[in-house]
Design a protein around this motif. Structure first.
Motif, PDB file in Angstrom:
ATOM      1  N   ILE A  28      22.948  91.084  38.210  1.00 21.24           N
ATOM      2  CA  ILE A  28      22.591  89.728  37.782  1.00 21.24           C
ATOM      3  C   ILE A  28      21.651  89.104  38.793  1.00 21.24           C
ATOM      4  CG2 ILE A  28      23.498  87.408  37.328  1.00 21.24           C
ATOM      5  CD1 ILE A  28      26.102  89.710  36.926  1.00 21.24           C
ATOM      6  N   LYS A  30      19.198  85.752  40.171  1.00 24.12           N
ATOM      7  CA  LYS A  30      19.253  84.292  40.235  1.00 24.12           C
ATOM      8  C   LYS A  30      18.657  83.689  38.975  1.00 24.12           C
ATOM      9  CE  LYS A  30      19.422  82.606  44.894  1.00 24.12           C
ATOM     10  NZ  LYS A  30      18.761  82.261  46.110  1.00 24.12           N
ATOM     11  N   GLY A 198      23.455  82.278  39.224  1.00 22.06           N
ATOM     12  CA  GLY A 198      23.603  83.403  38.311  1.00 22.06           C
ATOM     13  C   GLY A 198      24.778  83.112  37.408  1.00 22.06           C
TER      14      GLY A 198
END
Ligand SMILES: Nc1ncnc2c1ncn2[C@@H]1O[C@H](COP(=O)(O)OP(=O)(O)OP(=O)(O)O)[C@@H](O)[C@H]1O
Ligand SMILES: [Mg+2]
Lengths: 264, 372
Positions: A28, A30, A198
């Motif tokens: 994942i 930002k 995130g």
């Protein structure tokens, strides 16, 4: 590599003889909203609980901000700014809205051993934050057990948004919400991501997942079926993959059949 | 959000919020039952035994002292019960703490203060053992502390007989006089006030002119102090919020970062330490330790906590309630001697009161926690 906020690398998790997760990898970035999809029992909740510090993975590693991280308890994860809306919400129904909102992270006032829980500040923050996602807290000292299901869900969501400084994890946050309230919450989640968090979003509702997600990871019986970018994935294809598109069509036919036999 | 919809929201806020009177708020407090019960008990004995000396200075001190002794352990038991656990080893801990004070002081020549400190360190160990066993094994505290009840009582008896050849250890009284800390548990407070009241003829005197009631017993001050401290802890501190959370939903609490294990262990240490305070008060007052001291006190403490509004399932209750639960208990157990009622009926009253309290608490809990 370094622009990944969170990396799950080859995570496995066993409960006794049950293989809940096997070799799951998910990254994942930002500002990204990662939708985690899959059938009931696929292992979605188990996967996110390894990042919230509830479960320790039996195999594999979790990397947060480039550093391999092992969480001994959910407190460790929260200290890093990873906040979670659990599927069961993690609310105590005998306690007030405010006490639930700040449970484990109470604002304090005073000095040394005479530090006390700053109830007034907590009340006003809780009311304000709940107001921002469209819930009027009439009385912050109201017991959570007396709130409606959707209100409770919104409490858990606004709590996570307030404490999630880095990663926001939402396990079916909209399951009890009406159409309007769900869209308010989703907007709020998009805003949180836009500010650099995130986000991991678990949902069974394709109408919620598709508009807000940038990336989609599909879990099936504990294994990852891969991660797909939004541009490579049409709503229809997603619907098909979310185990059900076809089945729902079939269901409709079957229901009609039942209806007809009943009439005869 | 537009200005218009905001103003609609403001309006709807007013619409949906009914003014609730302070009385209603009070009705939802856990300690209400125990407060009301205390008032009823006092009215009852005021009518039945008002002219018997029960409410003289001496009589009042007597029933307050009984209430205070129980209150000390009931408050700690209430905190633990709010935290979602029981401690059935409290009574045995009282006996064990008693001999931890008496044997070193009498047989090994320790100064009294050091054997008192020794008893408190043993209490911390026992509480820690209870707590860590419950937290680590996930077994119900009912079972773990029931085992501890037998272990402690048995060890108390066996060790005392082994070392002294008897089951009682007398001879502490002479050691209290010059001890630097024993007064914390045994001295009377406000002696001057009582002497003065006596000289004015307002309270009863002995033959030698000293008042019959010499002052407020230390246990009463412990009781009041612990009630205030525990209430402050529960309502005003972070730790208090964690106690409610741990008892209300331990998984949920842990998932949002409450150190549930640490909270529970500290509460078990609290009950063991309270049992030791109780033991200090009793042993120093009687001047002797007895292996059977504190027998069944764990159950009385639980009764007081439940009458005080604690839910058996945890997460709800109050220290003030437990203090009043103990007051009801002490007042009735002493007051019954001032009436014509056979004292054998006391236990019947106790059981009935507990039953009524549980039914009442259940009703309150539903009011507070369910959609009305
Ligand atoms: N603590 C546990 N002990 C044993 N088995 C567990 C435990 N937690 C989860 N499991 C098992 O692991 C599997 C995955 O569960 P999980 O809760 O992660 O599913 P999920 O994808 O979140 O499903 P849902 O969509 O219904 O929420 C299930 O088969 C479940 O029975
Ligand atoms: Mg799940």
């Amino acid at each position: 590599m370094s622009n990944n906020l969170v990396e799950f690398n080859n995570i496995s998790k066993f409960f006794g003889s049950v293989i809940a997760l096997k070799d799951v990898t998910m990254h994942i970035k930002k500002g990204q909203i990662m939708c985690l999809l899959g059938d009931n029992g696929a292992g979605k909740s188990t996967l996110i609980k390894t990042l919230s510090g509830v479960h320790k993975p039996d195999e594999g590693e979790i990397i947060v901000d480039g550093k391999q991280t092992v969480f001994d308890s959910p407190r460790d994860a929260l200290d890093l700014g990873i906040a979670t809306v659990y599927q069961d919400l993690a609310l105590v129904s005998l306690m007030s809205v405010t006490r639930n909102f700040f449970m484990g992270r109470e604002p304090m006032k005073g000095f040394g051993p005479f530090k006390t829980f700053d109830v007034n500040k907590a009340n006003s923050i809780a009311s304000e934050r709940m107001g921002q996602i469209g819930i009027d807290v009439r009385d912050p000292s109201q017991a959570v057990g007396t709130m409606s299901g959707g209100e409770r869900q919104c409490l858990a969501i606004s709590r996570a948004i307030y404490f999630g400084a880095k990663v926001l994890i939402l396990d079916e946050p909209t399951s009890a919400l009406g159409v309007h309230q769900a869209s308010v919450v989703l907007k709020y989640i998009v805003k949180a991501a836009a500010s650099g968090l995130g986000v991991i979003l678990i949902t069974h509702n394709v109408h919620h997942a598709y508009p807000v997600g940038n990336s989609f990871t599909i879990l099936n019986r504990g294994k990852s079926m891969g991660t797909f970018d939004k541009k490579d994935l049409s709503r229809e294809k997603l619907l098909g993959m979310m185990a059900g598109g076809e089945e729902l069509d079939k269901l409709e036919v079957e229901l009609k059949e039942i209806d007809r036999t009943n009439k005869n | 959000m537009s200005v218009k919809s905001k103003s609609i929201q403001k309006k709807s806020k007013d619409e949906r919020l009914r003014k609730v009177s302070n009385l209603k708020v009070l009705l939802n407090r856990p300690e209400l039952g125990a407060l009301g019960g205390s008032v009823l008990v006092f009215i009852f004995f005021g009518i039945v035994a008002g002219d018997t000396g029960m409410f003289s200075a001496y009589g009042t001190i007597n029933f307050l002292e009984v209430s205070a002794n129980l209150g000390i352990i009931a408050i700690a038991a209430a905190l633990l019960m709010i935290g979602g656990e029981f401690d059935l080893s409290v009574g045995s801990m009282i006996g064990f703490a008693g001999i931890c004070i008496a044997i070193p002081a009498i047989y090994w020549g320790w100064p009294l203060w050091s054997s008192i400190l020794f008893a408190f360190s043993m209490a911390v160990l026992v509480g820690y053992a209870n707590g860590i066993l419950v937290v680590r094994t996930g077994l119900p505290s009912f079972i773990v502390t029931l085992a501890m009840l037998f272990i402690l009582r048995g060890a108390t008896l066996a060790l005392t007989r082994l070392i002294t050849g008897r089951t009682q250890v007398p001879g502490l009284r002479v050691l209290i006089e010059n001890d630097p800390i024993a007064w914390i548990f045994s001295a009377d407070a406000f002696k001057g006030v009582f002497t003065w009241l006596g000289s004015l003829g307002l309270i009863a005197l002995r033959q030698d002119g000293t008042p019959l009631a010499t002052g407020i017993p230390a246990s009463v001050l412990w009781w009041v102090g612990m009630t205030i401290f525990a209430t402050w802890l529960l309502m005003k501190t972070r730790y208090g919020n964690w106690i409610f959370a741990s008892g209300g939903d331990k998984l949920g609490a842990r998932n949002v970062g409450v150190p549930v294990g640490r909270v529970k262990i500290s509460l078990f240490i609290g009950t063991a330490v309270a049992a030791t305070i109780y033991a200090c008060v009793q042993v120093l007052d009687a001047g002797s330790a007895d292996t059977m001291r504190g027998f069944l006190k764990e159950l009385e403490a639980i009764v007081a906590a439940v009458v005080g509004g604690c839910l058996l399932t945890g997460g709800y209750g109050s220290a003030i309630g437990a203090a009043f639960g103990a007051l009801i208990f002490g007042t009735v157990s002493m007051g019954i001697y001032y009436t014509d009622v056979d004292t054998d009926w006391f236990k019947v009253f106790l059981g009935a009161m507990m039953l009524i309290a549980v039914i009442f608490n259940n009703f309150i809990r539903r009011r507070v926690t369910e959609n009305k």
